[in-house]
Motif scaffolding. Structure first.
Motif, PDB file in Angstrom:
ATOM      1  N   THR A   1       0.830  -1.202   0.000  1.00 33.01           N
ATOM      2  CA  THR A   1       0.000   0.000   0.000  1.00 33.01           C
ATOM      3  C   THR A   1       0.864   1.251   0.000  1.00 33.01           C
ATOM      4  O   THR A   1       0.633   2.184  -0.782  1.00 33.01           O
ATOM      5  CB  THR A   1      -0.931   0.000   1.223  1.00 33.01           C
TER       6      THR A   1
ATOM      7  N   PRO B   1      -3.922  -4.473  -0.868  1.00 32.11           N
ATOM      8  CA  PRO B   1      -5.233  -5.060  -0.553  1.00 32.11           C
ATOM      9  C   PRO B   1      -6.378  -4.203  -1.065  1.00 32.11           C
ATOM     10  O   PRO B   1      -6.267  -2.978  -1.184  1.00 32.11           O
ATOM     11  CB  PRO B   1      -5.222  -5.141   0.983  1.00 32.11           C
ATOM     12  N   ASP B   2      -7.490  -4.863  -1.359  1.00 34.63           N
ATOM     13  CA  ASP B   2      -8.649  -4.167  -1.902  1.00 34.63           C
ATOM     14  C   ASP B   2      -9.413  -3.496  -0.761  1.00 34.63           C
ATOM     15  O   ASP B   2     -10.141  -4.137  -0.014  1.00 34.63           O
ATOM     16  CB  ASP B   2      -9.556  -5.155  -2.636  1.00 34.63           C
ATOM     17  N   ARG B   3      -9.239  -2.168  -0.653  1.00 36.23           N
ATOM     18  CA  ARG B   3      -9.928  -1.405   0.385  1.00 36.23           C
ATOM     19  C   ARG B   3     -10.059   0.031  -0.108  1.00 36.23           C
ATOM     20  O   ARG B   3      -9.412   0.424  -1.103  1.00 36.23           O
ATOM     21  CB  ARG B   3      -9.194  -1.495   1.714  1.00 36.23           C
ATOM     22  N   PRO B   4     -10.862   0.854   0.544  1.00 35.94           N
ATOM     23  CA  PRO B   4     -11.159   2.187  -0.010  1.00 35.94           C
ATOM     24  C   PRO B   4      -9.946   3.075  -0.247  1.00 35.94           C
ATOM     25  O   PRO B   4      -9.866   3.749  -1.281  1.00 35.94           O
ATOM     26  CB  PRO B   4     -12.102   2.782   1.043  1.00 35.94           C
ATOM     27  N   ASP B   5      -8.998   3.118   0.693  1.00 32.40           N
ATOM     28  CA  ASP B   5      -7.858   4.018   0.495  1.00 32.40           C
ATOM     29  C   ASP B   5      -7.003   3.579  -0.681  1.00 32.40           C
ATOM     30  O   ASP B   5      -6.445   4.413  -1.404  1.00 32.40           O
ATOM     31  CB  ASP B   5      -7.017   4.125   1.769  1.00 32.40           C
TER      32      ASP B   5
ATOM     33  N   ARG C   1      -8.161   1.924  -3.378  1.00 27.59           N
ATOM     34  CA  ARG C   1      -8.896   2.247  -4.604  1.00 27.59           C
ATOM     35  C   ARG C   1      -8.836   3.740  -4.916  1.00 27.59           C
ATOM     36  O   ARG C   1      -8.742   4.145  -6.075  1.00 27.59           O
ATOM     37  CB  ARG C   1     -10.341   1.760  -4.500  1.00 27.59           C
TER      38      ARG C   1
ATOM     39  N   PRO D   1      -8.567  -9.828  -0.600  1.00 25.87           N
ATOM     40  CA  PRO D   1      -7.517  -9.216   0.222  1.00 25.87           C
ATOM     41  C   PRO D   1      -6.393 -10.185   0.523  1.00 25.87           C
ATOM     42  O   PRO D   1      -6.619 -11.407   0.594  1.00 25.87           O
ATOM     43  CB  PRO D   1      -8.258  -8.803   1.496  1.00 25.87           C
TER      44      PRO D   1
END
Length: 265
Positions: free
Chosen positions: A204, A223-227, A229, A260
């Motif tokens: 990240t 990892p697939d998470r809002p920040d 994306r 994730p």
């Protein structure tokens, strides 16, 4: 008194904002965004003095241009550097031209590290793990920043079984502390191949790294998470970003949600 413009090797500790910015670390860019006014002089200092370990390979131009743009810092102090020595003028002019044109940087860095001591056979048999770790340790003690990436790659090719505590600890230290940003993506790739904990957050952070190869690792594995994306959207839409990174970010955003990474701290 005019500012001194000679090259400085006394990098600040890597766990401080000055040290992070000098190394082009993603965490430095994120921390600077929390208080742009407090970070302003540090950003200008990264242009005034040469902090790259190897100017032939280490990249800073886009990193510094983004800091100036995203933190909305005045360009006057950068323009003043155009009256400095040749190296200082080149650094300032390159950043100003990138900001003005919005175009990606031209020629990619050299594909290999041209100097430094490297083990002659970093992809040996499993029995070579102690020798590779010992060579990594010698590089750390000597602060020989050019070459550990190849050694880590040799360990990575041996698989997770080569991920001894000593090997992982050394590679983690190199990833955190090296001023030679060109090799930082190699350290992260080796850590991931050896099954090290903490790679999700390292991937990240790499989305903000100065090196395009690091940003590519981040686009593929963060990892697939809002920040994440949100940052991928930023990279996809930033005209200053390298085409390959913009394309990778767009592909990741357009695809199905990635599972994730395992929770690894």
């Amino acid at each position: 008194m005019a500012p001194v413009t000679q090259r400085r090797f006394e990098h600040a500790p890597a766990n401080t904002l000055p040290g992070l910015l000098q190394r082009g670390r993603g965490l430095g860019a994120r921390m600077a965004a929390e208080d742009p006014a407090a970070a302003a002089d540090l950003v200008y200092g990264c242009l005034r003095w040469e902090w790259r370990w190897d100017s032939r390979t280490d990249d800073r131009q886009l990193y510094l241009a983004r800091l100036l743009r995203d933190l909305e810092l005045p360009l006057g102090p950068v323009e003043e550097l155009l009256t400095g020595d040749e190296a200082t003028r080149d650094r300032a002019a390159g950043v100003l031209e990138l900001l003005a044109s919005g175009a990606p940087e031209a020629p990619a860095p050299a594909p290999h590290c041209p100097t430094g001591r490297v083990d002659p056979s970093p992809d040996g048999e499993p029995g070579d793990v102690p020798a590779l770790v010992a060579e990594l340790e010698r590089h750390w003690v000597d602060r020989a920043w050019c070459g550990p990436g190849a050694l880590g790659g040799g360990l990575a090719r041996l698989g997770a079984g080569a991920g001894t505590a000593d090997a992982v600890s050394l590679l983690r230290r190199f990833w955190l502390w090296t001023p030679h940003s060109y090799e930082r993506p190699d350290h992260l790739a080796a850590l991931a191949a050896l099954g090290s904990a903490g790679t999700a957050e390292a991937y990240t952070e790499s989305l903000w790294d100065c090196e395009a190869r690091a940003r590519l690792l981040g686009t593929a594995h963060a990892p697939d998470r809002p920040d994440v994306r949100a940052r991928l959207t930023y990279l996809r839409d930033d005209p200053m970003e390298r085409p390959e990174v913009r394309e990778a970010a767009g592909t990741r955003l357009a695809g199905p949600a990635w599972a994730p990474l395992p929770a690894d701290g």
